[in-house]
Write a protein that holds these residues in place. Structure first.
Motif, PDB file in Angstrom:
ATOM      1  N   ASN A  97       0.821  -1.215   0.000  1.00 42.92           N
ATOM      2  CA  ASN A  97       0.000   0.000   0.000  1.00 42.92           C
ATOM      3  C   ASN A  97       0.855   1.265   0.000  1.00 42.92           C
ATOM      4  O   ASN A  97       0.535   2.233  -0.693  1.00 42.92           O
ATOM      5  CB  ASN A  97      -0.940   0.008   1.206  1.00 42.92           C
ATOM      6  N   ASP A  98       1.925   1.248   0.756  1.00 37.19           N
ATOM      7  CA  ASP A  98       2.840   2.394   0.769  1.00 37.19           C
ATOM      8  C   ASP A  98       3.475   2.609  -0.596  1.00 37.19           C
ATOM      9  O   ASP A  98       3.635   3.736  -1.049  1.00 37.19           O
ATOM     10  CB  ASP A  98       3.956   2.190   1.800  1.00 37.19           C
ATOM     11  N   TRP A  99       3.844   1.518  -1.252  1.00 37.78           N
ATOM     12  CA  TRP A  99       4.435   1.634  -2.591  1.00 37.78           C
ATOM     13  C   TRP A  99       3.416   2.147  -3.599  1.00 37.78           C
ATOM     14  O   TRP A  99       3.734   2.962  -4.456  1.00 37.78           O
ATOM     15  CB  TRP A  99       5.013   0.293  -3.052  1.00 37.78           C
ATOM     16  N   TYR A 100       2.213   1.656  -3.477  1.00 42.42           N
ATOM     17  CA  TYR A 100       1.162   2.111  -4.382  1.00 42.42           C
ATOM     18  C   TYR A 100       0.996   3.622  -4.275  1.00 42.42           C
ATOM     19  O   TYR A 100       0.959   4.342  -5.282  1.00 42.42           O
ATOM     20  CB  TYR A 100      -0.159   1.398  -4.059  1.00 42.42           C
ATOM     21  N   ARG A 101       0.931   4.084  -3.031  1.00 44.93           N
ATOM     22  CA  ARG A 101       0.789   5.520  -2.780  1.00 44.93           C
ATOM     23  C   ARG A 101       2.000   6.293  -3.328  1.00 44.93           C
ATOM     24  O   ARG A 101       1.851   7.296  -4.021  1.00 44.93           O
ATOM     25  CB  ARG A 101       0.662   5.744  -1.269  1.00 44.93           C
ATOM     26  N   ALA A 102       3.190   5.801  -3.028  1.00 43.06           N
ATOM     27  CA  ALA A 102       4.406   6.493  -3.458  1.00 43.06           C
ATOM     28  C   ALA A 102       4.505   6.569  -4.983  1.00 43.06           C
ATOM     29  O   ALA A 102       4.852   7.611  -5.544  1.00 43.06           O
ATOM     30  CB  ALA A 102       5.636   5.788  -2.882  1.00 43.06           C
ATOM     31  N   LEU A 103       4.172   5.471  -5.636  1.00 39.07           N
ATOM     32  CA  LEU A 103       4.261   5.451  -7.105  1.00 39.07           C
ATOM     33  C   LEU A 103       3.216   6.379  -7.725  1.00 39.07           C
ATOM     34  O   LEU A 103       3.507   7.125  -8.667  1.00 39.07           O
ATOM     35  CB  LEU A 103       4.084   4.020  -7.627  1.00 39.07           C
ATOM     36  N   THR A 104       2.014   6.331  -7.187  1.00 34.62           N
ATOM     37  CA  THR A 104       0.956   7.208  -7.684  1.00 34.62           C
ATOM     38  C   THR A 104       1.338   8.674  -7.523  1.00 34.62           C
ATOM     39  O   THR A 104       1.178   9.485  -8.446  1.00 34.62           O
ATOM     40  CB  THR A 104      -0.360   6.941  -6.916  1.00 34.62           C
ATOM     41  N   GLU A 105       1.867   9.004  -6.347  1.00 32.87           N
ATOM     42  CA  GLU A 105       2.290  10.386  -6.103  1.00 32.87           C
ATOM     43  C   GLU A 105       3.411  10.804  -7.036  1.00 32.87           C
ATOM     44  O   GLU A 105       3.409  11.904  -7.567  1.00 32.87           O
ATOM     45  CB  GLU A 105       2.758  10.553  -4.646  1.00 32.87           C
ATOM     46  N   THR A 106       4.363   9.915  -7.231  1.00 31.15           N
ATOM     47  CA  THR A 106       5.493  10.233  -8.106  1.00 31.15           C
ATOM     48  C   THR A 106       5.009  10.502  -9.525  1.00 31.15           C
ATOM     49  O   THR A 106       5.420  11.481 -10.153  1.00 31.15           O
ATOM     50  CB  THR A 106       6.509   9.072  -8.125  1.00 31.15           C
ATOM     51  N   ILE A 107       4.124   9.654 -10.003  1.00 29.35           N
ATOM     52  CA  ILE A 107       3.625   9.825 -11.365  1.00 29.35           C
ATOM     53  C   ILE A 107       2.866  11.144 -11.501  1.00 29.35           C
ATOM     54  O   ILE A 107       3.063  11.884 -12.462  1.00 29.35           O
ATOM     55  CB  ILE A 107       2.757   8.616 -11.780  1.00 29.35           C
ATOM     56  N   SER A 108       2.055  11.471 -10.519  1.00 35.08           N
ATOM     57  CA  SER A 108       1.307  12.723 -10.645  1.00 35.08           C
ATOM     58  C   SER A 108       2.200  13.943 -10.447  1.00 35.08           C
ATOM     59  O   SER A 108       2.025  14.961 -11.116  1.00 35.08           O
ATOM     60  CB  SER A 108       0.095  12.743  -9.717  1.00 35.08           C
ATOM     61  N   THR A 109       3.196  13.840  -9.597  1.00 39.98           N
ATOM     62  CA  THR A 109       4.127  14.958  -9.402  1.00 39.98           C
ATOM     63  C   THR A 109       4.892  15.271 -10.678  1.00 39.98           C
ATOM     64  O   THR A 109       5.153  16.428 -10.991  1.00 39.98           O
ATOM     65  CB  THR A 109       5.166  14.616  -8.298  1.00 39.98           C
ATOM     66  N   HIS A 110       5.262  14.215 -11.411  1.00 38.64           N
ATOM     67  CA  HIS A 110       6.088  14.407 -12.606  1.00 38.64           C
ATOM     68  C   HIS A 110       5.266  14.358 -13.889  1.00 38.64           C
ATOM     69  O   HIS A 110       5.809  14.157 -14.969  1.00 38.64           O
ATOM     70  CB  HIS A 110       7.190  13.345 -12.652  1.00 38.64           C
ATOM     71  N   SER A 111       3.955  14.516 -13.761  1.00 40.68           N
ATOM     72  CA  SER A 111       3.093  14.301 -14.926  1.00 40.68           C
ATOM     73  C   SER A 111       3.275  15.313 -16.040  1.00 40.68           C
ATOM     74  O   SER A 111       3.026  15.011 -17.195  1.00 40.68           O
ATOM     75  CB  SER A 111       1.630  14.267 -14.501  1.00 40.68           C
ATOM     76  N   ASP A 112       3.743  16.518 -15.712  1.00 40.20           N
ATOM     77  CA  ASP A 112       3.881  17.500 -16.793  1.00 40.20           C
ATOM     78  C   ASP A 112       5.327  17.688 -17.224  1.00 40.20           C
ATOM     79  O   ASP A 112       5.707  18.725 -17.740  1.00 40.20           O
ATOM     80  CB  ASP A 112       3.220  18.826 -16.420  1.00 40.20           C
ATOM     81  N   GLU A 113       6.168  16.655 -17.031  1.00 41.70           N
ATOM     82  CA  GLU A 113       7.559  16.766 -17.494  1.00 41.70           C
ATOM     83  C   GLU A 113       7.728  16.180 -18.886  1.00 41.70           C
ATOM     84  O   GLU A 113       6.996  15.300 -19.267  1.00 41.70           O
ATOM     85  CB  GLU A 113       8.483  16.025 -16.533  1.00 41.70           C
TER      86      GLU A 113
END
Ligand code: I3S
Length: 128
Positions: A112-128
């Motif tokens: 669950n922690d990884w799921y959250r971390a990966l989701t956050e990472t993808i959304s944080t870097h979504s406009d790169e």
């Protein structure tokens, strides 16, 4: 988490041991090969090292070449369907480059922690 040799000044956001297999590479289906990997999330990259996990000195040692790195930018994560794996707690990660991975841990809180971390990472870097 230890920092990587490439970016020694950047602390990694998350690391740990996960079970990982590729299922698709460059858009082509590949045979599953579940392996236990030392997994490190750093910036928008996810690094996997094969073999015995648990050691925090992995990056510091010499046999520590990452087995492969995944660029999370433009990728997606979701919980894998039963058709993708019979295992519990499986995340399906798709990259923009057409690689699909399954990531699994027997431990609920860990995945669950990884799921959250990966989701956050993808959304944080979504406009790169
Ligand atoms: O999707 P599959 O083909 O049922 O995946 C299983 C196989 O990869 C199996 O290995 P073989 O290639 O020797 O059949 C693995 O041992 C299983 O773990 C795979 O299924 P799960 O459901 O565990 O992802």
């Amino acid at each position: 988490c230890p920092s990587s040799p490439k970016h020694p000044s950047t602390p990694s956001e998350k690391c740990g041991v996960l079970n990982v297999t590729k299922i698709t590479e460059n858009g082509k289906k590949v045979r599953k090969n579940w392996t236990s990997s030392w997994t490190v999330l750093q910036g928008s990259s996810l690094l996997f090292a094969k073999g015995q996990g648990g050691s925090t000195s992995w990056f510091g040692s010499n046999q520590s070449k990452p087995e492969f790195t995944v660029d999370l930018r433009g990728g997606s994560v979701e919980w894998a369907s039963k058709e993708k794996s019979s295992k519990k707690h499986v995340i399906e990660l798709k990259t923009r480059q057409g690689t699909e991975l399954l990531i699994q841990s027997e431990i609920d809180s860990v995945i669950n922690d990884w799921y959250r971390a990966l989701t956050e990472t993808i959304s944080t870097h979504s406009d790169e």
